[in-house]
Design a protein around this motif. Structure first.
Motif, short mmCIF file in Angstrom:
data_model
loop_
_atom_site.label_atom_id
_atom_site.label_comp_id
_atom_site.label_asym_id
_atom_site.label_seq_id
_atom_site.Cartn_x
_atom_site.Cartn_y
_atom_site.Cartn_z
N CYS A 107 4.04 59.31 102.97
CA CYS A 107 2.87 59.15 103.82
C CYS A 107 1.62 59.24 102.97
O CYS A 107 1.47 60.17 102.17
N PRO A 108 0.71 58.27 103.16
CA PRO A 108 -0.48 58.25 102.31
C PRO A 108 -1.54 59.28 102.72
O PRO A 108 -2.45 59.56 101.94
N CYS A 109 -1.43 59.82 103.90
CA CYS A 109 -2.54 60.63 104.40
C CYS A 109 -2.59 62.01 103.74
O CYS A 109 -3.62 62.43 103.23
N HIS A 110 -1.50 62.72 103.78
CA HIS A 110 -1.51 64.07 103.22
C HIS A 110 -0.31 64.31 102.32
O HIS A 110 0.01 65.44 102.00
N GLY A 111 0.37 63.25 101.99
CA GLY A 111 1.41 63.37 100.98
C GLY A 111 2.78 63.82 101.45
O GLY A 111 3.63 64.18 100.63
N SER A 112 3.02 63.77 102.72
CA SER A 112 4.37 64.13 103.18
C SER A 112 5.38 63.11 102.67
O SER A 112 5.07 61.93 102.52
N LYS A 113 6.57 63.63 102.41
CA LYS A 113 7.65 62.76 101.96
C LYS A 113 8.90 63.03 102.78
O LYS A 113 9.17 64.16 103.16
N PHE A 114 9.60 61.96 103.01
CA PHE A 114 10.80 62.04 103.86
C PHE A 114 11.97 61.40 103.13
O PHE A 114 11.83 60.39 102.45
N SER A 115 13.12 61.98 103.36
CA SER A 115 14.34 61.45 102.73
C SER A 115 14.68 60.06 103.26
O SER A 115 14.62 59.83 104.48
N ILE A 116 15.07 59.18 102.35
CA ILE A 116 15.51 57.86 102.82
C ILE A 116 16.89 57.92 103.45
O ILE A 116 17.31 57.00 104.12
N ALA A 117 17.60 59.01 103.21
CA ALA A 117 18.97 59.11 103.72
C ALA A 117 18.99 59.55 105.18
O ALA A 117 19.78 59.04 105.97
N ASP A 118 18.12 60.50 105.52
CA ASP A 118 18.17 61.00 106.90
C ASP A 118 16.81 61.26 107.51
O ASP A 118 16.72 61.79 108.61
N GLY A 119 15.75 60.89 106.83
CA GLY A 119 14.41 61.07 107.40
C GLY A 119 13.89 62.48 107.33
O GLY A 119 12.78 62.76 107.80
N SER A 120 14.66 63.38 106.76
CA SER A 120 14.22 64.78 106.73
C SER A 120 13.04 64.96 105.78
O SER A 120 12.84 64.17 104.85
N VAL A 121 12.28 66.00 106.03
CA VAL A 121 11.10 66.26 105.21
C VAL A 121 11.54 66.77 103.83
O VAL A 121 12.31 67.72 103.73
N THR A 122 11.08 66.11 102.80
CA THR A 122 11.33 66.64 101.47
C THR A 122 10.07 67.23 100.89
O THR A 122 10.12 67.98 99.93
#
Ligand code: FES
Length: 145
Positions: A107-122
């Motif tokens: 996410c460009p806004c605040h830098g959240s990242k999510f797993s491509i495997a299950d969408g979980s927050v990394t």
């Protein structure tokens, strides 16, 4: 004595019964002409999967993914031949994630990242995973279910 007479032809040509009369033609000629304008991509397409294809499998990099802005989804291929689809709306404050890099959906806004495997927050600040969307993979074509 050859009998020359009495070759009875007459009886053979009797009834011309075979006039092809259309027995019951439809009497109503006014067709209820269905409105022919197809609804354009309103998201709830049913049926024709080819027409609604979101992507080709070849468009999705292995170990990565691709964001589909119009559909607000991101399609990933965590491992070869396995395709996943998630909402592209960040669960932090609703920005659209805009990149799949380094094995995460970012996410460009605040830098959240999510797993491509299950969408979980990394990586935060997001706390909730990206909701998974159902897709169908039919041959090469990926469609939203
Ligand atoms: S809205 Fe995505 S990190 Fe804040």
């Amino acid at each position: 004595m050859l009998g020359a007479g009495g070759v009875g032809l007459a009886a053979a040509l009797t009834a011309c019964s075979g006039y092809g009369q259309p027995a019951a033609e439809e009497t109503t000629s006014a067709e209820p002409a269905p409105s022919s304008a197809p609804e354009t991509a309103s998201g709830s397409g049913s049926g024709d999967s080819a027409a609604n294809a979101l992507a080709k499998t070849g468009d999705i990099p292995e170990g990565g993914g691709k964001v589909f802005k119009a559909e607000k989804v991101v399609v990933t291929q965590p491992t070869a031949g396995e395709f996943k689809c998630f909402s592209s709306v960040c669960t932090h404050q609703g920005c659209d994630v805009d990149a799949v890099e380094g094995g995460t959906i970012n996410c460009p806004c605040h830098g959240s990242k999510f797993s491509i495997a299950d969408g979980s927050v990394t990586d935060g600040p997001a706390k909730k995973p990206l909701p998974e969307k159902t897709i169908k993979v039919d041959g090469e074509s990926i469609t939203l279910a």
